[in-house]
Design a protein around this motif. Structure first.
Motif, PDB file in Angstrom:
ATOM      1  N   LYS A 133      13.659  24.489 -28.556  1.00  0.00           N
ATOM      2  CA  LYS A 133      13.921  23.953 -27.212  1.00  0.00           C
ATOM      3  C   LYS A 133      13.517  24.988 -26.167  1.00  0.00           C
ATOM      4  CE  LYS A 133      16.293  20.155 -28.314  1.00  0.00           C
ATOM      5  NZ  LYS A 133      15.571  18.875 -28.184  1.00  0.00           N
TER       6      LYS A 133
ATOM      7  N   THR B 107      13.829  25.710 -21.788  1.00  0.00           N
ATOM      8  CA  THR B 107      14.561  25.275 -20.604  1.00  0.00           C
ATOM      9  C   THR B 107      14.102  26.016 -19.364  1.00  0.00           C
ATOM     10  OG1 THR B 107      16.782  24.874 -19.698  1.00  0.00           O
ATOM     11  CG2 THR B 107      16.466  26.931 -20.928  1.00  0.00           C
TER      12      THR B 107
ATOM     13  N   GLU C 274      21.473  26.358 -28.676  1.00  0.00           N
ATOM     14  CA  GLU C 274      21.013  25.010 -28.317  1.00  0.00           C
ATOM     15  C   GLU C 274      22.167  24.096 -27.906  1.00  0.00           C
ATOM     16  OE1 GLU C 274      18.424  23.364 -31.269  1.00  0.00           O
ATOM     17  OE2 GLU C 274      16.807  24.788 -30.835  1.00  0.00           O
TER      18      GLU C 274
ATOM     19  N   GLU D   3      22.593  22.088 -24.343  1.00  0.00           N
ATOM     20  CA  GLU D   3      22.904  20.664 -24.170  1.00  0.00           C
ATOM     21  C   GLU D   3      24.095  20.483 -23.234  1.00  0.00           C
ATOM     22  OE1 GLU D   3      21.995  17.752 -26.344  1.00  0.00           O
ATOM     23  OE2 GLU D   3      20.377  18.745 -27.444  1.00  0.00           O
TER      24      GLU D   3
ATOM     25  N   MET E 162      14.858  20.397 -19.883  1.00  0.00           N
ATOM     26  CA  MET E 162      14.875  20.739 -21.302  1.00  0.00           C
ATOM     27  C   MET E 162      13.677  20.059 -21.951  1.00  0.00           C
ATOM     28  SD  MET E 162      18.363  20.358 -23.518  1.00  0.00           S
ATOM     29  CE  MET E 162      18.322  18.581 -23.672  1.00  0.00           C
TER      30      MET E 162
ATOM     31  N   ASP F 277      10.844  20.125 -25.693  1.00  0.00           N
ATOM     32  CA  ASP F 277      10.532  20.647 -27.029  1.00  0.00           C
ATOM     33  C   ASP F 277       9.310  21.557 -27.010  1.00  0.00           C
ATOM     34  OD1 ASP F 277      12.623  19.186 -28.084  1.00  0.00           O
ATOM     35  OD2 ASP F 277      11.368  17.443 -28.475  1.00  0.00           O
TER      36      ASP F 277
END
Ligand code: SF4
Length: 81
Positions: A2, A4, A51, A55, A68, A70
């Motif tokens: 992930k 961000t 992670e 979230e 956010m 991938d």
């Protein structure tokens, strides 16, 4: 992995993200958040054990400023769109 980044144009400096994910988000002098992994570049993978915090921060942001993805954010403009 992930990635961000914070959209600082919409961040309202409410401090929720830093409470949810203190290792991922910090604030500048105006209280505007940035992703502290790589100074809000969105290019550094979020460590797997963070992670869940990410979230939580994503969901707790009242202005949807936590982005956010991938894949790495290649530039800040992309994150803002
Ligand atoms: Fe800014 Fe959202 Fe963090 Fe609040 S939760 S400080 S609006 S990025």
């Amino acid at each position: 992995a992930k990635y961000t980044i914070v959209d600082q144009d919409t961040c309202i400096a409410c401090s929720a993200c830093g409470i949810a994910a203190p290792d991922l988000f910090d604030y500048n002098d105006e209280g505007i958040s940035f992703a502290c992994l790589d100074d809000n570049q969105g290019m550094t993978p979020v460590p797997e054990d963070m992670e869940d915090d990410l979230e939580d921060a994503y969901e707790s942001c009242p202005s949807n400023s936590i982005k956010m993805a991938d894949e790495p954010f290649t530039c800040k403009k992309e994150a803002a769109s």
